[in-house]
Motif scaffolding. Sequence first.
Motif, PDB file in Angstrom:
ATOM      1  N   GLU A  16      -3.071  12.072 -13.533  1.00 23.09           N
ATOM      2  CA  GLU A  16      -2.028  12.385 -12.767  1.00 23.09           C
ATOM      3  C   GLU A  16      -2.018  11.138 -11.345  1.00 23.09           C
ATOM      4  OE1 GLU A  16       1.054  14.309 -11.845  1.00 23.09           O
ATOM      5  OE2 GLU A  16       0.539  15.531 -14.326  1.00 23.09           O
ATOM      6  N   LYS A  17      -0.960  10.627 -11.129  1.00 28.14           N
ATOM      7  CA  LYS A  17      -1.940   9.832  -9.830  1.00 28.14           C
ATOM      8  C   LYS A  17       0.360   9.790  -8.915  1.00 28.14           C
ATOM      9  CE  LYS A  17      -4.156   6.217 -12.165  1.00 28.14           C
ATOM     10  NZ  LYS A  17      -4.253   4.701 -11.687  1.00 28.14           N
ATOM     11  N   PRO A  18      -0.432   9.338  -7.621  1.00 28.91           N
ATOM     12  CA  PRO A  18       1.025   9.506  -6.893  1.00 28.91           C
ATOM     13  C   PRO A  18       1.644   8.510  -7.485  1.00 28.91           C
ATOM     14  CG  PRO A  18      -1.197   9.166  -5.143  1.00 28.91           C
ATOM     15  CD  PRO A  18      -2.025   9.079  -7.010  1.00 28.91           C
ATOM     16  N   GLU A  19       2.980   8.472  -7.282  1.00 29.27           N
ATOM     17  CA  GLU A  19       3.986   7.347  -7.517  1.00 29.27           C
ATOM     18  C   GLU A  19       3.579   6.427  -6.416  1.00 29.27           C
ATOM     19  OE1 GLU A  19       7.996   9.640  -7.646  1.00 29.27           O
ATOM     20  OE2 GLU A  19       7.649  11.097  -8.652  1.00 29.27           O
ATOM     21  N   PRO A  20       4.269   4.877  -7.375  1.00 27.32           N
ATOM     22  CA  PRO A  20       3.857   3.920  -5.967  1.00 27.32           C
ATOM     23  C   PRO A  20       5.308   3.790  -4.849  1.00 27.32           C
ATOM     24  CG  PRO A  20       4.782   3.169  -8.431  1.00 27.32           C
ATOM     25  CD  PRO A  20       4.411   5.202  -8.172  1.00 27.32           C
ATOM     26  N   ARG A  21       4.912   2.743  -4.124  1.00 26.89           N
ATOM     27  CA  ARG A  21       5.772   2.965  -3.157  1.00 26.89           C
ATOM     28  C   ARG A  21       5.470   1.626  -3.161  1.00 26.89           C
ATOM     29  NH1 ARG A  21       3.104   2.665   1.425  1.00 26.89           N
ATOM     30  NH2 ARG A  21       0.335   3.274   1.061  1.00 26.89           N
ATOM     31  N   ILE A  22       6.849   0.884  -2.109  1.00 27.63           N
ATOM     32  CA  ILE A  22       7.020  -0.149  -1.875  1.00 27.63           C
ATOM     33  C   ILE A  22       5.923  -0.637  -0.722  1.00 27.63           C
ATOM     34  CG2 ILE A  22       8.020  -1.991  -0.426  1.00 27.63           C
ATOM     35  CD1 ILE A  22      10.019  -0.970  -3.215  1.00 27.63           C
ATOM     36  N   LEU A  23       5.782  -1.874  -1.108  1.00 28.91           N
ATOM     37  CA  LEU A  23       4.018  -2.146  -0.316  1.00 28.91           C
ATOM     38  C   LEU A  23       4.497  -3.901   0.759  1.00 28.91           C
ATOM     39  CD1 LEU A  23       1.309  -1.281  -2.486  1.00 28.91           C
ATOM     40  CD2 LEU A  23       1.637  -0.458  -0.701  1.00 28.91           C
ATOM     41  N   ASP A  24       5.661  -3.948   0.001  1.00 26.42           N
ATOM     42  CA  ASP A  24       5.454  -5.623   0.555  1.00 26.42           C
ATOM     43  C   ASP A  24       7.234  -5.248   0.615  1.00 26.42           C
ATOM     44  OD1 ASP A  24       4.944  -8.742   1.194  1.00 26.42           O
ATOM     45  OD2 ASP A  24       6.766  -8.355  -0.038  1.00 26.42           O
ATOM     46  N   PRO A  25       8.403  -6.238   1.737  1.00 30.32           N
ATOM     47  CA  PRO A  25       9.371  -6.029   1.062  1.00 30.32           C
ATOM     48  C   PRO A  25      10.112  -7.084  -0.083  1.00 30.32           C
ATOM     49  CG  PRO A  25       8.986  -7.858   2.911  1.00 30.32           C
ATOM     50  CD  PRO A  25       7.838  -7.573   2.338  1.00 30.32           C
TER      51      PRO A  25
END
Length: 351
Positions: A16-25
């Motif tokens: 189980e991992k956190p969902e990815p998020r935007i790190l760069d535009p």
Amino acid sequence: MKAYTYIDKGYFALLEKPEPRILDPKDAIVKVTLASICTSDLHIKHGSVPRAVPGITVGHEMVGIVTEVGEQVHSVKPGDRVTVNVETYCGECWFCKHGYVNNCQSPDGGWALGCRIDGGQAEYVRVPYADQGLNRIPDSVTDEQALFVGDILATGFWAARISEIKEEDTVLIIGAGPTGICTLLCVMLKHPKHIIVCEKSEERRAFVKEHYPDVIVTTPEECMGCTGAYGAPLGGADVVIEVAGYEESFQLAWQSARPNAIVTVVALYDRPQILPLPDMYGKNLTFKTGGVDGCDCAEILSLIEQGLIDTTPLITHRYSLEEIEEAYRVFESRTEGVIKIAVDCLRPVVI
């Protein structure tokens, strides 16, 4: 979210991992609908890819639905079905501008997904440089038809392109695994005089005979005689594409080539190979090697849409993400006629 993760040499686990998020535009987030297991994933598991980072989510062959985009992403939008390129590339450095995207100078350039940054054997994946790394799937093309576009089909297309195939040529493809079949499909688009596929597995030879009856099929033991019969006057193939990735297949590649032939080495090896220059002296061979420049995905999708490429017969097994451990076991065993395994990251269905 669930994500299949590289823990240490010889050990992957579904975590189980956190969902990815935007790190760069320039990033996009993709909800993975279908992924597949690649031999390169096994190379990571076996410790043959030193640049692979423990703790990363593996998987670099996938399709999905865009859920979020950075403010500098313009080619795709949320809701689009997309293929995901195995390579991330900036599109701006010298190598990218010349089409050598595998050598992109960005820190995330080249093969990063599922190797140096989190990949797609998971519910979601973050894709850097989304304008270059994602391609919209036409409405008439299914996820299954598009699954291999970003990796092994791009590899086969690239291999056929750089091999300079002409219509009077005899082309030898060594290896009839998934990448070998994708290479075969792309070589067929060039309409050479003869195509020979060399494969040691009886099941894979039968697969080629069933689906591509116009292709000449041979074994490693009979390969030299076969290329001598169908090749150039001096014996040997005009073009050899090595996709198998073994010491024996590497040696067979140059031995089966006629003088002044092109030998294209697509395979990823897990140990160094020896180029016996004294033995091949006078053959004047041209070797082309290295990782795929995967910048032809839009063209490949167009060919699929036109019905000129169909890779769906390669999907011989299908599992849910929860069953990925079993999927890897079956894939590693190479039993029961395995060609390619698809992992359904949305629905708990087994076919």
